[in-house]
Design an enzyme around this catalytic site. Structure first.
Site, PDB file in Angstrom:
ATOM      1  CD  GLN A 152      29.861  15.819 -93.694  1.00 35.19           C
ATOM      2  OE1 GLN A 152      28.629  15.947 -94.026  1.00 35.19           O
ATOM      3  NE2 GLN A 152      30.546  14.601 -94.295  1.00 35.19           N
ATOM      4  NE  ARG A 164      23.806  14.386-103.971  1.00 31.99           N
ATOM      5  CZ  ARG A 164      23.799  14.633-102.711  1.00 31.99           C
ATOM      6  NH1 ARG A 164      25.211  14.913-102.123  1.00 31.99           N
ATOM      7  NH2 ARG A 164      23.035  14.643-101.779  1.00 31.99           N
ATOM      8  CG  HIS A 202      32.803   6.481-103.983  1.00 32.51           C
ATOM      9  ND1 HIS A 202      34.186   6.854-103.307  1.00 32.51           N
ATOM     10  CD2 HIS A 202      32.028   7.422-103.834  1.00 32.51           C
ATOM     11  CE1 HIS A 202      33.834   8.201-102.681  1.00 32.51           C
ATOM     12  NE2 HIS A 202      32.514   8.435-102.933  1.00 32.51           N
ATOM     13  CG  ASP A 203      37.832   2.452-105.400  1.00 32.74           C
ATOM     14  OD1 ASP A 203      37.332   1.461-105.023  1.00 32.74           O
ATOM     15  OD2 ASP A 203      38.616   2.263-106.578  1.00 32.74           O
ATOM     16  N   GLY A 204      36.658   5.839-102.583  1.00 32.68           N
ATOM     17  CA  GLY A 204      36.906   6.823-101.771  1.00 32.68           C
ATOM     18  C   GLY A 204      36.548   6.465-100.315  1.00 32.68           C
ATOM     19  CG  HIS A 205      32.450   5.768 -99.349  1.00 32.66           C
ATOM     20  ND1 HIS A 205      31.618   5.808-100.421  1.00 32.66           N
ATOM     21  CD2 HIS A 205      31.963   6.881 -98.432  1.00 32.66           C
ATOM     22  CE1 HIS A 205      30.914   7.093-100.406  1.00 32.66           C
ATOM     23  NE2 HIS A 205      30.830   7.649 -99.199  1.00 32.66           N
ATOM     24  CE  LYS A 227      32.913  14.083-102.639  1.00 34.99           C
ATOM     25  NZ  LYS A 227      31.697  14.908-102.765  1.00 34.99           N
ATOM     26  CG  ASP A 228      31.250  16.098 -98.480  1.00 35.83           C
ATOM     27  OD1 ASP A 228      30.189  16.707 -98.747  1.00 35.83           O
ATOM     28  OD2 ASP A 228      31.422  14.871 -98.292  1.00 35.83           O
ATOM     29  CG  MET A 275      36.779   8.669-106.505  1.00 34.26           C
ATOM     30  SD  MET A 275      36.998   6.911-105.889  1.00 34.26           S
ATOM     31  CE  MET A 275      38.115   6.449-107.372  1.00 34.26           C
TER      32      MET A 275
HETATM   33  O1  PAF Z   1      29.536  12.671 -95.513  1.00 37.79           O
HETATM   34  C1  PAF Z   1      28.390  11.988 -95.407  1.00 37.79           C
HETATM   35  O2  PAF Z   1      28.394  10.647 -96.110  1.00 37.79           O
HETATM   36  C2  PAF Z   1      27.262  12.384 -94.469  1.00 37.79           C
HETATM   37  O3  PAF Z   1      27.015  13.844 -94.544  1.00 37.79           O
HETATM   38  C3  PAF Z   1      27.683  11.812 -93.327  1.00 37.79           C
HETATM   39  C4  PAF Z   1      28.620  12.267 -92.440  1.00 37.79           C
HETATM   40  C5  PAF Z   1      27.540  10.107 -92.985  1.00 37.79           C
HETATM   41  C6  PAF Z   1      26.161  12.126 -92.447  1.00 37.79           C
HETATM   42  O4  PAF Z   1      24.956  11.798 -92.824  1.00 37.79           O
END
Ligand code: PAF
Length: 283
Positions: A158, A192, A38-41, A154-155, A189
């Site tokens: 992570q 999911r 999506h646009d976030g990516h 957002k994550d 965004m």
């Molecule tokens: O954030 C994500 O999309 C996933 O956790 C990642 C970092 C690509 C690892 O699979």
């Protein structure tokens, strides 16, 4: 300019392509994704481009970060659409390994992160998650050996886990956190979001609205505990099953008891129907 982005599906092709970039004296940035872009990516890709001459986007739905009851099989997969979107943002290579390439027969090595991976946030509700993320991210970083790698805020947990693992394993890569990209109405965004019904989509706004409201109250000096209790009620009353709404130290995710323990980050995870959403804001 948009033209077809080359795709590597095997390690030899990946290595050869990156060797070509390096032989031409180019720097390389990696944007790891699970596709369903999506646009976030796309914002991550644009940011990566500002840090390197060549941008690789990996698309790999990583099975090891999903628990058996989670949405691995239904996770949206639409490679052709993703590739078309990437051609519009100046991507140099798509790294799209199959599960067999990433985890060949006999695969037996895992990265087991500690520190931020045990902050008691996502890890509490998805105990398998950071082991899977750390293993695949370490593999992606060692496969591509980028100068920089971009991960979305957002994550947020992570991102801290990835920062820690790259420091701990002395990986020669700069980890860059990218701001959350939101829909016009504030919803963060997420791949999911496609699971949401129109009614759930309307309710989903509560998450960001509540985070913003809580952050404003904390800035005004209201006690954290009262603010978070009010925020939790607002989210639950909207129809969510709340996993957590917490204020943490923005750097190490340690628990905090007042604004003085900051800078603070407010983090939330909640389920609406079968869809689990996460979001966070700085205070
Ligand atoms: O954030 C994500 O999309 C996933 O956790 C990642 C970092 C690509 C690892 O699979």
């Amino acid at each position: 300019m948009s033209s077809k982005v080359p795709v590597a599906r095997s390690i030899p092709v990946l290595r050869r392509t990156i060797a070509g970039f390096r032989a031409a004296g180019k720097t390389v940035a990696l944007v790891p994704t699970m596709g369903a872009l999506h646009d976030g990516h796309l914002a991550l890709v644009r940011l990566a481009r500002r840090h390197a001459d060549r941008v690789i986007v990996s698309i790999f739905v990583n099975p090891t970060q999903f628990a058996p009851h989670e949405d691995l099989t239904s996770y949206p997969r639409r490679f052709n659409q993703d590739a078309a979107a990437l051609s519009g943002v100046d991507t140099d290579l798509i790294w799209a390994p199959t599960v067999d390439v990433m985890y060949p027969e006999g695969f037996a090595t895992r990265i087991v992160p500690e520190g931020a991976a045990f902050a008691g946030l996502e890890d509490k509700f998805r105990p398998h998650f950071f082991g899977g993320v750390a293993t695949v991210v370490t593999k992606l970083l060692t496969q591509c050996m980028p100068d920089a790698a971009v991960f979305g805020e957002k994550d947020y947990q992570q991102l801290q886990v990835v920062r820690q693992l790259s420091r701990d394993l002395s990986l020669p890569v700069k980890i860059i956190g990218a701001p959350i990209v939101r829909e016009k109405d504030g919803l963060a965004m997420s791949s999911r979001n496609v699971y949401l019904t129109p009614q759930q989509r309307a309710v989903a706004l509560t998450l960001h609205r509540t985070l913003k409201d809580c952050a404003a109250q904390i800035r005004k000096g209201r006690p954290l505990r009262a603010v978070l209790a009010g925020g939790s009620d607002a989210i639950t009353n909207a129809g969510f099953a709340l996993d957590y709404l917490e204020a943490r130290n923005a750097g190490n995710l340690a628990p905090v008891s007042s604004r003085k323990d900051g800078p603070l980050r407010l983090l939330v995870a909640a389920k609406i129907g079968k869809t689990r959403l996460i979001d966070n804001v700085a205070v």
